[in-house]
Design a protein around this motif. Structure first.
Motif, PDB file in Angstrom:
ATOM      1  N   ALA A  71       1.460   4.877   1.041  1.00  0.00           N
ATOM      2  CA  ALA A  71       1.000   5.798   2.082  1.00  0.00           C
ATOM      3  C   ALA A  71       1.525   7.184   1.735  1.00  0.00           C
ATOM      4  O   ALA A  71       2.695   7.490   1.956  1.00  0.00           O
ATOM      5  CB  ALA A  71       1.492   5.350   3.450  1.00  0.00           C
ATOM      6  N   THR A 118       0.837  -1.192   0.000  1.00  0.00           N
ATOM      7  CA  THR A 118       0.000   0.000   0.000  1.00  0.00           C
ATOM      8  C   THR A 118       0.874   1.243   0.000  1.00  0.00           C
ATOM      9  O   THR A 118       1.824   1.338   0.778  1.00  0.00           O
ATOM     10  CB  THR A 118      -0.934   0.021   1.232  1.00  0.00           C
ATOM     11  OG1 THR A 118      -1.832  -1.089   1.153  1.00  0.00           O
ATOM     12  CG2 THR A 118      -1.745   1.309   1.285  1.00  0.00           C
ATOM     13  N   VAL A 154      -5.800  11.612  -2.671  1.00  0.00           N
ATOM     14  CA  VAL A 154      -6.104  10.188  -2.502  1.00  0.00           C
ATOM     15  C   VAL A 154      -7.445   9.851  -3.154  1.00  0.00           C
ATOM     16  O   VAL A 154      -7.599   8.810  -3.823  1.00  0.00           O
ATOM     17  CB  VAL A 154      -6.099   9.807  -1.003  1.00  0.00           C
ATOM     18  CG1 VAL A 154      -6.651   8.404  -0.797  1.00  0.00           C
ATOM     19  CG2 VAL A 154      -4.685   9.904  -0.441  1.00  0.00           C
ATOM     20  N   TYR A 185      -8.632   7.559   5.502  1.00  0.00           N
ATOM     21  CA  TYR A 185      -7.634   6.978   4.595  1.00  0.00           C
ATOM     22  C   TYR A 185      -6.298   6.693   5.286  1.00  0.00           C
ATOM     23  O   TYR A 185      -5.354   6.241   4.647  1.00  0.00           O
ATOM     24  CB  TYR A 185      -7.391   7.939   3.423  1.00  0.00           C
ATOM     25  CG  TYR A 185      -8.650   8.315   2.694  1.00  0.00           C
ATOM     26  CD1 TYR A 185      -9.279   7.416   1.835  1.00  0.00           C
ATOM     27  CD2 TYR A 185      -9.234   9.565   2.877  1.00  0.00           C
ATOM     28  CE1 TYR A 185     -10.441   7.751   1.172  1.00  0.00           C
ATOM     29  CE2 TYR A 185     -10.409   9.909   2.220  1.00  0.00           C
ATOM     30  CZ  TYR A 185     -11.008   9.000   1.368  1.00  0.00           C
ATOM     31  OH  TYR A 185     -12.171   9.330   0.716  1.00  0.00           O
ATOM     32  N   PRO A 189      -7.543   1.443  -4.009  1.00  0.00           N
ATOM     33  CA  PRO A 189      -7.430   0.937  -2.635  1.00  0.00           C
ATOM     34  C   PRO A 189      -6.006   0.827  -2.122  1.00  0.00           C
ATOM     35  O   PRO A 189      -5.797   0.758  -0.907  1.00  0.00           O
ATOM     36  CB  PRO A 189      -8.098  -0.440  -2.701  1.00  0.00           C
ATOM     37  CG  PRO A 189      -8.076  -0.818  -4.152  1.00  0.00           C
ATOM     38  CD  PRO A 189      -8.201   0.468  -4.905  1.00  0.00           C
ATOM     39  N   ASN A 190      -5.021   0.827  -3.015  1.00  0.00           N
ATOM     40  CA  ASN A 190      -3.627   0.739  -2.585  1.00  0.00           C
ATOM     41  C   ASN A 190      -2.938   2.099  -2.547  1.00  0.00           C
ATOM     42  O   ASN A 190      -1.716   2.180  -2.435  1.00  0.00           O
ATOM     43  CB  ASN A 190      -2.852  -0.227  -3.466  1.00  0.00           C
ATOM     44  CG  ASN A 190      -3.218  -1.666  -3.181  1.00  0.00           C
ATOM     45  OD1 ASN A 190      -4.348  -2.088  -3.451  1.00  0.00           O
ATOM     46  ND2 ASN A 190      -2.297  -2.424  -2.616  1.00  0.00           N
ATOM     47  N   CYS A 191      -3.721   3.158  -2.592  1.00  0.00           N
ATOM     48  CA  CYS A 191      -3.206   4.507  -2.410  1.00  0.00           C
ATOM     49  C   CYS A 191      -3.937   5.127  -1.237  1.00  0.00           C
ATOM     50  O   CYS A 191      -5.132   5.436  -1.339  1.00  0.00           O
ATOM     51  CB  CYS A 191      -3.405   5.339  -3.670  1.00  0.00           C
ATOM     52  SG  CYS A 191      -2.771   7.036  -3.529  1.00  0.00           S
ATOM     53  N   ARG A 192      -3.236   5.309  -0.135  1.00  0.00           N
ATOM     54  CA  ARG A 192      -3.836   5.802   1.088  1.00  0.00           C
ATOM     55  C   ARG A 192      -2.971   6.923   1.684  1.00  0.00           C
ATOM     56  O   ARG A 192      -2.060   7.413   1.029  1.00  0.00           O
ATOM     57  CB  ARG A 192      -4.017   4.641   2.093  1.00  0.00           C
ATOM     58  CG  ARG A 192      -5.148   3.676   1.676  1.00  0.00           C
ATOM     59  CD  ARG A 192      -6.475   4.387   1.728  1.00  0.00           C
ATOM     60  NE  ARG A 192      -7.628   3.561   1.332  1.00  0.00           N
ATOM     61  CZ  ARG A 192      -8.220   3.636   0.159  1.00  0.00           C
ATOM     62  NH1 ARG A 192      -7.741   4.444  -0.767  1.00  0.00           N
ATOM     63  NH2 ARG A 192      -9.290   2.911  -0.115  1.00  0.00           N
ATOM     64  N   VAL A 238      -3.202   5.225   7.066  1.00  0.00           N
ATOM     65  CA  VAL A 238      -2.599   3.903   7.267  1.00  0.00           C
ATOM     66  C   VAL A 238      -1.227   3.987   7.935  1.00  0.00           C
ATOM     67  O   VAL A 238      -0.631   2.957   8.241  1.00  0.00           O
ATOM     68  CB  VAL A 238      -2.481   3.126   5.931  1.00  0.00           C
ATOM     69  CG1 VAL A 238      -3.856   2.815   5.356  1.00  0.00           C
ATOM     70  CG2 VAL A 238      -1.611   3.880   4.917  1.00  0.00           C
TER      71      VAL A 238
END
Length: 290
Positions: free
Chosen positions: A145, A143, A167, A201, A173-176, A203
């Motif tokens: 971050a 992911t 974002v 968002y 979903p893999n960009c937070r 993480v």
């Protein structure tokens, strides 16, 4: 309690040194993971370092920055393509090290300025490129971050509002989001409100003092920070990030020209103790409300 880690920047930029003693020290000191800076794409190296950490019982997270030659907001399409390809390789290195997170200001060149606000083209170039990187990251179970920085280090994303909009624009979903207290302390009207803004968002959190020294020995209101993290239900990793006069090239980049702490080891121990105290205060506050 959240898992707590230590960023390796106070010891190294390259991770090329023999860091066996440092990694062992961090594990015996009670850290759950280390945050390794990636600035090369030698897969064998990152696999070896990840294995070394795993043997000690340490988790691994990773971070990186992009120089101007890899900026996703460059007007030169070949530079933007080089940036996308480079970030994909960094994602591969993160996965090789066993990391599930790659954090940092991935969206633009570090300390690469035009002297003007970001344009619509720069925004769209970065969003489009990041979506492609995120798609690749998904195949590696990594992911991204995304971290906003202060105005003296970058100009595309410098506050929570911009980060959330970014974002949401990438829409993957893999960009937070990541949150660094040093930058927020400089740029936000309210650090607590900024945390609430990014919470859906969020993480990754970096605990960093206002002068980049030992957490708890500056003026950032960490009671507010930890109370707000509890309020929004944040259960993710927390890493200490600090900078000192070594390594010299990193000190020059971060403008550290005087000693910030006795030693990296002392900073790590004191910082971890401080985070535990903050967590205990949160629990005491919650118990008093019951």
């Amino acid at each position: 309690m959240n898992k707590v880690g230590m960023n390796m920047f106070v010891w190294t930029m390259t991770m090329d040194e023999d860091l066996s003693d440092t990694l062992s020290f961090l594990q015996t000191s009670g850290f759950d993971f280390v945050e390794m800076p990636i600035n090369d794409t030698n897969l064998a190296k990152w696999h070896r370092l990840g294995h070394q950490a795993k043997e000690l019982g340490l988790g691994v997270q990773t971070c990186t920055i992009c120089g101007p030659e890899y900026s996703l907001i460059s007007p030169d399409e070949t530079v933007r393509r080089a940036g996308i390809d480079y970030l994909k390789q960094v994602v591969d290195c993160a996965a090789a090290a066993g990391a599930k997170l790659l954090m940092g200001p991935l969206y633009a060149g570090f300390k690469t300025f035009t002297g003007k606000p970001a344009t619509a083209d720069e925004w769209n170039w970065s969003v489009t490129g990041m979506r492609e990187v995120a798609e690749h990251a998904q195949t590696k179970d990594v992911t991204l971050a995304i971290e906003y920085l202060n105005r003296f280090e970058i100009y595309l994303l410098t506050c929570a509002d911009e980060l959330v909009r970014y974002v949401e624009a990438v829409n993957h979903p893999n960009c937070r989001a990541a949150f660094d207290t040093f930058h927020a302390n400089m740029e936000e009207k309210s650090v607590a409100d900024a945390l609430r803004k990014v919470a859906p968002y969020l993480v990754h959190v970096q605990i960093s003092e206002n002068d980049r020294s030992t957490p708890g020995q500056g003026h950032i209101n960490f009671d507010e920070v930890f109370n707000t993290l509890d309020e929004v239900g944040y259960e993710g990793p927390i890493a200490i990030e600090a900078f000192g006069p070594n390594p010299p090239e990193l000190a020059a980049a971060t403008h550290i020209f005087r000693p910030m702490f006795q030693s990296p080891e002392q900073l790590a121990v004191d910082g971890l103790s401080f985070i535990k105290i903050m967590s205990e205060r949160v629990n005491e506050r919650k118990s008093a409300l019951v």
